[in-house]
Design an enzyme around this catalytic site. Structure first.
Site, PDB file in Angstrom:
ATOM      1  N   CYS A  42       0.796  -1.230   0.000  1.00  0.00           N
ATOM      2  CA  CYS A  42       0.000   0.000   0.000  1.00  0.00           C
ATOM      3  C   CYS A  42       0.824   1.274   0.000  1.00  0.00           C
ATOM      4  CB  CYS A  42      -0.969   0.001   1.177  1.00  0.00           C
ATOM      5  SG  CYS A  42      -0.190   0.076   2.816  1.00  0.00           S
ATOM      6  N   HIS A  71      -2.433   1.593   7.129  1.00  0.00           N
ATOM      7  CA  HIS A  71      -2.690   1.320   5.711  1.00  0.00           C
ATOM      8  C   HIS A  71      -2.850   2.631   4.958  1.00  0.00           C
ATOM      9  CE1 HIS A  71      -4.182  -0.376   2.029  1.00  0.00           C
ATOM     10  NE2 HIS A  71      -5.357   0.220   2.169  1.00  0.00           N
ATOM     11  N   ASP A 120      -7.876   3.863  -3.634  1.00  0.00           N
ATOM     12  CA  ASP A 120      -6.927   2.927  -3.028  1.00  0.00           C
ATOM     13  C   ASP A 120      -6.505   1.903  -4.087  1.00  0.00           C
ATOM     14  OD1 ASP A 120      -5.448   1.228  -1.464  1.00  0.00           O
ATOM     15  OD2 ASP A 120      -7.011   0.852   0.024  1.00  0.00           O
TER      16      ASP A 120
END
Length: 299
Positions: free
Chosen positions: A87, A126, A141
């Site tokens: 991420c 995250h 994302d």
């Protein structure tokens, strides 16, 4: 009469490293030839193209390398060497691209749940993005593996969206956070929750160090590669390979250590150096018979 004081401009640490971006190389990497105007259609198409080209993976960690988040390192790994990342790597690179194109993009950080109760307070760690277009905020994302959204999601509580045949829902959790949920074959599944607080590259450096060095981190203990496909998704954890299709229970198969390099090439588009491949094979051979049951990866 009091003199007015002009606010100081933001420090460079509050910005993405946009001047260093090789936009043409990135667009070639994701095979994107569409419009570049900062619109919702462009954002959606870029996100889909990125997910189609750049897999989620931790192979640098398990072969003895170091994950670096400066833009030059990200471009070298994800663009020039055509590798993937997790991420922090993927969303920082994607944010920098969006910033270059004129999008209003800010960093956020989420508390991963991966099926846990939304009342549970997990650690922040995250990396996600917030993009504002014509007064509407969107969750973006590209770095949550095989289960993440394939398109922007409007920041509106109670809204359900379909990305092709995959379904997502954004709610408010009992703790007051935004809660992202994903519909699996057995019902709604909690992915993560997050606030509206901005986060910056300095924050992500701290998060990255923890996840890439802490002995309890699954990215230190496991071999991980995942692909967020439009119709089929794959998740490799050590020598267990799961295949996902919308509305169906995942298929699970064990692979042999000797098959690992071929699986990484064919399903995830990942080609390692001979030295890295040798290290990975030695590690894989030590995993025979191990199970990823209970691990919150590619679930």
């Amino acid at each position: 009469m009091n003199a007015s004081v002009s606010p100081l401009p933001p420090h460079a640490s509050a910005h993405w490293e946009t001047p260093l971006l090789d936009l043409e190389a990135y667009l070639e990497r994701i095979d994107y030839r569409g419009p570049l105007t900062p619109s919702l259609a462009t954002l959606r198409d870029l996100q889909r193209a990125h997910l189609a080209a750049v897999p989620f993976e931790n192979l640098e960690i398990v072969t003895g390398g170091e994950i670096r988040l400066d833009l030059e390192s990200l471009q070298d790994k994800l663009v020039r060497r055509r590798r993937g990342g997790y991420c922090h790597e993927q969303n920082i690179l994607f944010a920098t691209v969006l910033d270059r194109l004129g999008f209003a993009v800010e960093g956020r950080s989420a508390r991963m749940l991966m099926g846990d109760d939304e009342r549970k307070l997990t650690a922040i760690g995250h990396t996600i993005l917030n993009v504002t277009l014509e007064g509407q905020q969107w969750l973006v994302d590209v770095g949550v593996g095989n289960v993440g959204p394939r398109e922007p999601i409007p920041l509106e509580a109670g809204g359900e969206v379909r990305h092709g045949r995959w379904e997502y829902r954004l709610e408010r959790s009992p703790l007051g956070y935004w809660l992202l949920r994903y519909r699996r074959h057995d019902g709604w599944f909690n992915l993560y929750q997050f606030s509206d607080e901005p986060y910056y590259r300095a924050d992500y450096e701290e998060h990255n160090y923890q996840v890439s060095h802490h002995p309890d981190s699954p990215f230190v203990r496991r071999i991980v590669a995942q692909r967020n496909g439009a119709e089929v998704r794959h998740a490799l954890t050590d020598l267990e390979l799961k295949t996902f299709r919308p509305g169906e229970a995942p298929e699970l198969r064990q692979i042999g250590a000797e098959a690992l390099p071929g699986v990484l090439r064919e399903l995830f588009g990942l080609v390692l150096s001979p030295e890295q491949e040798a290290i990975l094979l030695r590690r894989a051979e030590s995993l025979a018979g191990a199970s990823s049951e209970g691990e919150q990866l590619g679930t």
